[in-house]
Design a protein around this motif. Structure first.
Motif, short mmCIF file in Angstrom:
data_model
loop_
_atom_site.label_atom_id
_atom_site.label_comp_id
_atom_site.label_asym_id
_atom_site.label_seq_id
_atom_site.Cartn_x
_atom_site.Cartn_y
_atom_site.Cartn_z
N ASN A 391 -0.39 24.11 0.24
CA ASN A 391 -1.42 23.10 0.05
C ASN A 391 -1.87 23.04 -1.40
O ASN A 391 -2.13 21.95 -1.94
CB ASN A 391 -2.61 23.37 0.96
CG ASN A 391 -2.26 23.16 2.42
OD1 ASN A 391 -1.36 22.39 2.73
ND2 ASN A 391 -2.98 23.83 3.32
N ILE A 394 0.78 21.19 -3.27
CA ILE A 394 0.75 19.75 -2.99
C ILE A 394 -0.39 19.08 -3.73
O ILE A 394 -0.22 18.02 -4.33
CB ILE A 394 0.64 19.52 -1.47
CG1 ILE A 394 1.93 19.96 -0.78
CG2 ILE A 394 0.33 18.06 -1.17
CD1 ILE A 394 1.86 19.88 0.72
N ASN A 444 -4.17 14.26 0.02
CA ASN A 444 -3.12 15.04 0.69
C ASN A 444 -3.10 14.80 2.19
O ASN A 444 -2.44 15.52 2.92
CB ASN A 444 -3.32 16.53 0.39
CG ASN A 444 -4.62 17.06 0.98
OD1 ASN A 444 -5.54 16.28 1.19
ND2 ASN A 444 -4.68 18.35 1.22
N LYS A 446 -2.93 11.91 5.69
CA LYS A 446 -1.99 10.88 6.15
C LYS A 446 -2.74 9.58 6.38
O LYS A 446 -3.94 9.56 6.61
CB LYS A 446 -1.31 11.31 7.45
CG LYS A 446 -0.60 12.65 7.37
CD LYS A 446 0.05 12.99 8.71
CE LYS A 446 0.61 14.40 8.70
NZ LYS A 446 -0.48 15.42 8.72
N HIS A 487 2.35 10.31 4.93
CA HIS A 487 1.49 10.88 3.89
C HIS A 487 1.15 9.83 2.83
O HIS A 487 2.01 9.04 2.41
CB HIS A 487 2.17 12.08 3.24
CG HIS A 487 2.13 13.31 4.10
ND1 HIS A 487 3.00 13.52 5.14
CD2 HIS A 487 1.30 14.39 4.08
CE1 HIS A 487 2.72 14.68 5.72
NE2 HIS A 487 1.71 15.23 5.10
N LEU A 490 2.97 8.53 -0.83
CA LEU A 490 4.33 9.03 -0.80
C LEU A 490 5.29 8.04 -1.45
O LEU A 490 6.27 8.43 -2.09
CB LEU A 490 4.75 9.31 0.65
CG LEU A 490 6.11 9.98 0.84
CD1 LEU A 490 6.10 11.38 0.23
CD2 LEU A 490 6.47 10.06 2.31
N ARG A 566 7.59 16.31 -3.07
CA ARG A 566 6.55 16.15 -2.06
C ARG A 566 7.15 15.89 -0.68
O ARG A 566 6.69 16.43 0.33
CB ARG A 566 5.61 15.01 -2.45
CG ARG A 566 4.75 15.31 -3.67
CD ARG A 566 4.00 14.08 -4.11
NE ARG A 566 3.14 13.59 -3.04
CZ ARG A 566 2.71 12.32 -2.97
NH1 ARG A 566 3.08 11.45 -3.87
NH2 ARG A 566 1.93 11.95 -1.97
N TYR A 570 6.40 18.14 2.55
CA TYR A 570 5.77 17.58 3.74
C TYR A 570 6.64 17.75 4.99
O TYR A 570 6.16 18.13 6.05
CB TYR A 570 5.50 16.08 3.53
CG TYR A 570 4.38 15.78 2.57
CD1 TYR A 570 3.24 16.57 2.51
CD2 TYR A 570 4.47 14.67 1.72
CE1 TYR A 570 2.22 16.27 1.63
CE2 TYR A 570 3.45 14.37 0.83
CZ TYR A 570 2.32 15.18 0.79
OH TYR A 570 1.32 14.87 -0.07
N TYR A 571 7.93 17.44 4.86
CA TYR A 571 8.79 17.32 6.05
C TYR A 571 9.93 18.32 6.11
O TYR A 571 10.59 18.42 7.15
CB TYR A 571 9.38 15.90 6.11
CG TYR A 571 8.36 14.81 6.09
CD1 TYR A 571 7.55 14.58 7.21
CD2 TYR A 571 8.17 14.02 4.97
CE1 TYR A 571 6.59 13.57 7.20
CE2 TYR A 571 7.21 13.00 4.95
CZ TYR A 571 6.43 12.79 6.06
OH TYR A 571 5.50 11.80 6.05
#
Length: 608
Positions: A391, A394, A444, A446, A487, A490, A566, A570-571
């Motif tokens: 975090n 990010i 940060n 969604k 997010h 993005l 990023r 995230y994924y």
């Protein structure tokens, strides 16, 4: 040999002995009974089907005979027609000057015998001296007939077969070629006599030509699909009288081919296991044949057998599980500890070994449970530390938003207001405010794709104003994606890269496409970002398509390296991308992202 097998058997564990005895005493006998019973039922069912098919062929032969009887009755009417006999005598009398009149009268009489009986193509009267009268009902002509290629009708097979026959003659199917006369026909013929002067012998022969499709309709009108079963007729020389495919009617079957092989060669029941049944009709002498797909006819038996096998397997499985459970209860303490160790080895730290006794094994079980709890706590602490670090990284990446965008935009708005004296400044300021609020507020977190689309439109509109509408932008979103989340910010680096670098120094003609589409699996969606700008050098494209190099952010900007980094944070491996570009032509960036469930992040603001 027996002693060695017995010694080997005695060395097995108790569970292995029980399983072996169960297999020899239950599984193998049951499977043998199943196989034997299936084969016996299959043979009996095949016999029943063959009997049914032969009975069906018998009925088809009877229907064919009834139809032929209708045609033969019509022949007998002509045979007894005094007007026809009188004019045939006049036609063959060399001294009679009424031959032309007799010819026309016979033609008119033959027309009257077409009493709408389906399938009659033509009627012909052939005299012994070669004189003939023919009327073709299809062509409505006595000149343009199916026999026009024969100069002397005494040479046609129906006449030659009937010339010495005392009774009605049935001639097998013949094939005719021609634009209007093409087809397959069989014939019925009968000699004519002058009943007042029988000593003269035959004065002519009546030949009736009938369409072979009449026979095919009778053979295959029972409703059975031709893909699974078909009927056809042969003569004793294996010449085909009628066949579902008319191209084979009238042909003689290759003597080297079996009937079932011919059926497959003709295109029916191909690659199927075929059974053939035949019935020889004593009236016509024809052989009525039936071919059917045995697997299709026995499909219900096969399904029943499959169901029995499944039930048997289920019973055997239940019995096997019961025996296995009984064996395992004998050494449950040891096996529970071993099983717990195996689960931990696989990564399952939630396993708890039951303490069933207070001996050494019980102590081991208790210590093992304490150890897994401590290990699980340590792992949880490490995961929390990693999450906090992630975090922090990010937030640090998202904090790199380029301030030059704000300065350039405000400067552009100012110059537009001064130089053009237009009142678009309020709309630009309003859009800019929305963008800043969207970017700074919980950056940060969604947002829904609906919010993302609204933000992109405002963001792009500012760039269009700043660049004097040097480009147009088209955004398409699958409506099913609107409530789903992604997010925030993005896509901003990809859009900014396309505008600032792709359309750099372009005064007009720029086109930017942004397309959100749902994958067929429903578990991911695709974002396509396409521009017709300057494009990228090949080495830059290769660096973006190399995942390790693409996520290596240098920390100096919020460029594509930052965006790919990023996405990976995230994924993880669930996200992928592809960059393709041609210098001077444009760039296409395809992002594939996992679809987050609706309502997954409750802290995200809802639409509106």
């Amino acid at each position: 040999m027996f002693q060695r097998l017995l010694k080997q058997y005695n060395s097995w564990k108790l569970g292995q002995k029980l399983m072996c005895a169960f297999a020899l005493a239950s599984i193998i006998p049951i499977l043998f009974v199943q196989i034997f019973g299936f084969q016996l039922n299959r043979r009996n069912m095949t016999q029943k089907i063959d009997e049914l098919m032969v009975n069906n062929l018998t009925q088809i032969a009877e229907r064919v005979n009834l139809n032929i009887q209708v045609y033969t009755n019509l022949i007998y009417q002509i045979y007894r027609d005094e007007q026809v006999i009188e004019n045939v005598l006049a036609l063959t009398d060399e001294e009679n000057s009424r031959k032309a009149v007799a010819y026309n009268l016979i033609t008119d009489r033959l027309k009257q015998y077409n009493n709408s009986e389906a399938g009659i193509r033509c009627l012909a009267v052939v005299c012994p001296d070669g004189t003939s009268v023919v009327y073709d009902f299809q062509n409505d002509s006595s000149l343009d007939t199916i026999w026009h290629s024969y100069k002397d009708l005494r040479q046609i097979p129906p006449y030659r077969e009937a010339v010495d026959a005392p009774r009605m003659v049935l001639t097998d199917t013949m094939t005719f070629q021609g634009d209007k006369n093409e087809g397959h026909f069989f014939h019925i013929s009968k000699r004519l006599f002058d009943f007042d002067h029988l000593d003269r012998g035959s004065i002519g022969t009546v030949v009736m030509t009938i369409d072979e499709r009449i026979l095919n309709t009778i053979c295959n009108n029972s409703g059975d699909l031709l893909e699974q079963s078909l009927n056809f007729i042969l003569n004793e020389d294996r010449q085909i009288i009628t066949y579902p495919d008319p191209d084979f009617s009238g042909m003689k079957m290759n003597p080297e081919l079996k009937v079932e092989d011919f059926v497959q060669v003709s295109g029916y029941l191909r690659d199927q296991k075929i059974a053939i049944n035949q019935y020889e009709d004593p009236v016509t002498g024809w052989i009525f044949c039936n071919a059917y797909d045995t697997e299709y006819m026995l499909r219900d038996l096969s399904r029943t057998q499959q169901a029995l096998i499944l039930v048997t397997l289920a019973v055997l499985l239940f019995t096997t599980l019961l025996i296995v459970y009984t064996v395992r209860t004998m050494d449950a303490s040891v096996r529970s500890v071993v099983s717990g160790m195996q689960q931990v080895q696989k990564g399952n730290l939630d396993v708890v070994v039951p303490v069933q006794s207070f001996d050494e094994i019980g102590i081991i079980s208790d210590n093992f449970n304490s150890m897994t709890v401590k290990v699980k706590e340590l792992i949880h602490q490490v995961e929390q530390a990693k999450e906090q670090q992630k975090n922090a990284e990010i937030r640090a990446l998202e904090a790199q938003i380029n301030p030059h965008f704000l300065y350039n935009t405000l400067d552009s708005i100012n110059w537009m207001a001064i130089e053009k004296e237009e009142y678009e400044i309020s709309r630009m300021l309003r859009n800019l405010g929305v963008i800043l609020r969207y970017s700074i507020n919980k950056s940060n977190q969604k947002a829904t794709i609906w919010e993302m689309e609204d933000w992109l439109k405002k963001y792009v509109s500012l760039h269009q104003m700043r660049l004097n509408d040097a480009f147009v932008c088209e955004i398409h979103v699958d409506e099913r994606l609107y409530p789903r989340k992604v997010h925030k910010l993005l896509l901003q680096p990809f859009i900014e890269n396309a505008i600032l670098h792709g359309f750099k120094e372009m005064e007009g003609g720029g086109i930017l496409h942004v397309d959100f589409s749902l994958a067929e699996s429903g578990k991911e969606f695709t974002v396509l970002i396409e521009d017709n700008g300057k494009g990228m050098p090949p080495e830059m494209v290769r660096s973006f398509n190399d995942k390790e190099e693409a996520i290596r952010d240098d920390g100096r900007s919020i460029g594509l390296h930052n965006a790919f980094s990023r996405m990976h944070m995230y994924y993880g491996e669930a996200a992928s991308w592809n960059v393709s570009s041609i210098q001077g032509r444009g760039t296409v960036i395809t992002l594939r992202l996992p679809l987050l469930e609706e309502g997954e992040d409750e802290n995200t603001d809802r639409r509106g």
